[in-house]
Design a protein around this motif. Structure first.
Motif, mmCIF file in Angstrom:
data_model
loop_
_atom_site.group_PDB
_atom_site.id
_atom_site.type_symbol
_atom_site.label_atom_id
_atom_site.label_comp_id
_atom_site.label_asym_id
_atom_site.label_seq_id
_atom_site.Cartn_x
_atom_site.Cartn_y
_atom_site.Cartn_z
ATOM 1 N N UNK A 1 26.939 45.438 23.823
ATOM 2 C CA UNK A 1 25.856 44.457 23.770
ATOM 3 C C UNK A 1 25.734 43.750 25.117
ATOM 4 N N UNK A 2 24.546 43.197 25.427
ATOM 5 C CA UNK A 2 24.410 42.423 26.669
ATOM 6 C C UNK A 2 25.352 41.232 26.671
ATOM 7 N N UNK B 1 23.773 44.087 31.464
ATOM 8 C CA UNK B 1 23.566 45.167 30.493
ATOM 9 C C UNK B 1 24.395 46.369 30.917
ATOM 10 N N UNK B 2 24.753 47.191 29.941
ATOM 11 C CA UNK B 2 25.765 48.216 30.136
ATOM 12 C C UNK B 2 25.266 49.571 29.652
ATOM 13 N N UNK C 1 18.401 55.459 33.928
ATOM 14 C CA UNK C 1 19.559 55.107 33.118
ATOM 15 C C UNK C 1 19.132 54.137 32.030
ATOM 16 N N UNK C 2 19.293 54.537 30.774
ATOM 17 C CA UNK C 2 18.939 53.672 29.657
ATOM 18 C C UNK C 2 20.043 52.654 29.405
ATOM 19 N N UNK C 3 19.627 51.489 28.930
ATOM 20 C CA UNK C 3 20.579 50.454 28.548
ATOM 21 C C UNK C 3 20.837 50.452 27.048
ATOM 22 N N UNK D 1 23.190 47.081 35.132
ATOM 23 C CA UNK D 1 21.973 46.395 35.560
ATOM 24 C C UNK D 1 22.026 44.943 35.091
ATOM 25 N N UNK D 2 21.037 44.195 35.552
ATOM 26 C CA UNK D 2 20.941 42.761 35.268
ATOM 27 C C UNK D 2 19.527 42.491 34.799
#
Length: 227
Positions: free
Chosen positions: A1-2, A34-35, A100-102, A166-167
């Motif tokens: 999760x974020x 985010x991961x 790249x999907x989050x 990402x952010x």
């Protein structure tokens, strides 16, 4: 999760910067980390992109990849017209570009959107170039992703499920209008500074130099005002 970002940049901001540099502290905290959904690796040979997950012994050429569990879960819950349309986890485009999907979809009030960008003040472990983007998520609801490009060939690039890829930063759409950036003026000579400009400049500079220097004066003032 974020994970909601914090002023320590996920614990990676140097101690001195965390204590004294309010600019870095605040910039580090304005959004969410985010991961990747899972850990995996990619390899770019200059012509094609290859990928593998942890249990894979060999590399596979990458076009689009979706986890089987994601496919099953998506198809079991979506309307019938969307069956088979689960968004891919990672995809490759021309020139080694990666999408790249989050694993996330984002919705906001109509007058807001999100900037998806490189995580601020977090050292990047990989040879990657970020292509940042702004999405009007009050009008568009779909999979959130980041575009990246490998900067070295024949080097394994690893995406870890517990390392921010990402952010996500919420921003009012009004801030993105060209008029915001066009409504400025510039001066090119010190003679164009007003007395007020010099006073403000002096208040800043004189407290940063000499024996009367006060360490972290700006940080203290900002923290006091926001407390």
């Amino acid at each position: 999760m974020p994970i909601l970002a914090d002023q320590s940049a996920h614990g990676l901001l140097p101690t001195r910067a965390y204590r004294y540099c309010e600019a870095a502290r605040i910039a580090s905290s304005l959004g969410w980390y985010v991961f990747p959904p899972v850990s995996y690796s990619i390899l770019y040979d200059g012509a094609a992109v290859f990928w593998k997950m942890d249990d894979d012994a060999e590399w596979s050429r990458l076009e689009e990849a979706t986890l089987e569990a994601d496919l099953d879960q998506f198809d079991a819950n979506c309307p019938k017209e969307l069956v088979g349309h689960c968004p891919p986890m990672v995809g490759a485009a021309e020139g080694g570009m990666l999408q790249i999907a989050t694993g996330l979809a984002v919705t906001t009030p109509p007058d807001w959107g999100v900037l998806i960008r490189k995580p601020p003040n977090i050292p990047q472990k990989n040879h990657l170039e970020y292509f940042e983007g702004f999405v009007q998520t009050g009008k568009w609801f779909g999979p959130l992703f980041i575009n990246l490009k490998p900067m070295k060939t024949d080097v394994e690039i690893r995406f870890e499920a517990d390392w921010p890829v990402a952010f996500v930063q919420p921003i009012p759409i009004s801030v993105t209008q060209p008029s915001v950036f066009q409504n400025v003026s510039f001066v090119s000579e010190f003679s164009e500074f007003s007395d007020e400009d010099w006073q403000s400049f002096g208040d800043t500079v004189l407290h940063r130099l000499g024996p009367d220097r006060e360490v972290a004066k700006y940080a203290k003032a900002v923290r006091k005002k926001s407390s």
